[in-house]
Design a protein around this motif. Structure first.
Motif, mmCIF file in Angstrom:
data_model
loop_
_atom_site.group_PDB
_atom_site.id
_atom_site.type_symbol
_atom_site.label_atom_id
_atom_site.label_comp_id
_atom_site.label_asym_id
_atom_site.label_seq_id
_atom_site.Cartn_x
_atom_site.Cartn_y
_atom_site.Cartn_z
ATOM 1 N N SER A 150 41.289 41.005 34.688
ATOM 2 C CA SER A 150 41.881 41.712 33.554
ATOM 3 C C SER A 150 43.211 42.297 33.990
ATOM 4 O O SER A 150 43.410 42.634 35.162
ATOM 5 N N GLU A 166 44.213 41.873 28.648
ATOM 6 C CA GLU A 166 43.645 40.545 28.538
ATOM 7 C C GLU A 166 42.551 40.377 29.588
ATOM 8 O O GLU A 166 42.670 40.904 30.699
ATOM 9 N N HIS A 168 40.337 37.290 31.514
ATOM 10 C CA HIS A 168 40.315 35.851 31.778
ATOM 11 C C HIS A 168 39.130 35.507 32.666
ATOM 12 O O HIS A 168 38.757 36.283 33.549
ATOM 13 N N GLN A 174 41.681 32.698 28.853
ATOM 14 C CA GLN A 174 41.488 33.993 28.211
ATOM 15 C C GLN A 174 40.207 33.994 27.382
ATOM 16 O O GLN A 174 39.966 33.090 26.584
ATOM 17 N N GLU A 177 40.902 39.799 24.266
ATOM 18 C CA GLU A 177 42.140 40.584 24.226
ATOM 19 C C GLU A 177 41.790 41.930 23.600
ATOM 20 O O GLU A 177 41.276 41.984 22.484
#
Length: 305
Positions: A150, A166, A168, A174, A177
């Motif tokens: 993040s 974000e 991932h 990703q 969000e």
């Protein structure tokens, strides 16, 4: 990148093991292509005619060039990560990669992973100009039982972040969000993923009191899957201005009386620990009511120092 074999010979020896994980030093802006900067080890056997031959060890060296403080890679000419200089070589340190960010460089701003020698392993640019978007606070967390990365993406003004976070997955794709609620923007200082699948993070707000405009710190907890706001705490509702060690500025700039820095969860009861730079204190905060349970440090702390 550069390897110690002619291209034809390399393809002959490695053609049968595509995708098997040879550690070539390829750097991607989306998904990492490899993490090796020393010797790339063969990851299986290659088909050659009617039989199988061992691929063996393929000698490799770090690729790319540096010019004017910027790294250039032939495989990814669109990337412009900053030069990494190691002042003191690592010695007897814990193994593993270094997770950091390029957030104050004359070139691209972005999240990066590097090895102990400063070799770039992975890099994700967010902006070519620091005034537009910057990356901060790259860290490893866990979401749905799997490791994730993040980081903050946004602008920075007066040492406060105005952006979002974000998340991932292990393929650098990703998966979420996170945005703040109630008109706030997520701040760069803290982002914490909890075992319950929520995110705790900092925000900044601005108010007006008798002495003029001031900044206050905000903690929000959001459900990652739905984006629903679960909890909010404001410093100016619980910590008086008199607790601050920060002088009121003579300029028109708002007074940053609190300056929230970090959030942690007390494992003994699930309540929050919130630190403030400008009151020189750490606060134990009730997870539901927001009441300050105790204060460590500061002008009127509850513990003898």
């Amino acid at each position: 990148m550069a390897i110690g074999l002619p291209r034809r010979e390399f393809l002959r020896r490695a053609g049968g093991i595509a995708g098997a994980g040879i550690g070539l030093n390829l750097v991607g802006a989306g998904r990492a292509r490899g993490a090796g900067t020393g010797r790339a080890r063969g990851a299986g056997a290659a088909e050659s005619g009617g039989g199988r031959v061992a691929a063996g060890a393929l000698p490799a060296r770090a690729g790319g060039t540096v010019k004017h403080g910027i790294q250039h890679f032939r495989s990814r000419p669109d990337l412009r990560p900053p030069e990494i200089v190691i002042d003191v070589p690592a010695h007897r340190v814990a193994p593993g990669m270094i997770f950091t960010d390029a957030s104050s460089t004359p070139t691209e701003q972005g999240a990066m992973i590097m090895d102990g020698r400063g070799g770039l392993v992975w890099y994700r640019p967010v902006s070519r100009k620091a005034s537009v978007h910057r990356a901060f606070n790259l860290r490893v967390g866990e979401y749905h039982g799997a490791p994730v990365l993040s980081w903050f993406v946004g602008a920075v003004l007066h040492a406060h972040g105005y952006g979002h976070y974000e998340i991932h997955d292990q393929q650098y794709q990703q998966v979420a969000e996170i945005h703040a609620h109630n008109g706030y923007r997520a701040d760069l200082h803290e982002f914490l993923i909890t075992p319950e699948g929520t995110a705790l993070f900092t925000c900044y707000g601005q108010g007006t009191a008798g002495r003029g405009a001031y900044y206050y710190g905000v903690v929000q907890e959001v459900d990652i899957a739905t984006g629903k706001l679960l909890f909010q705490w404001r410093s100016d509702h619980h910590v008086p201005f008199s607790a601050s060690y920060q002088g009121v500025p003579s300029s028109p700039e708002a007074w940053d009386y609190f300056h929230i820095n970090s959030i942690a969860v007390d494992p003994s009861d699930g309540h929050l620990l919130i630190s403030s730079r400008n009151t020189w204190a750490c606060y134990k905060v009730h997870r539901r009511s927001g009441k300050v349970l105790w204060k460590l440090g500061g002008k009127d702390g509850d513990f003898r120092m």
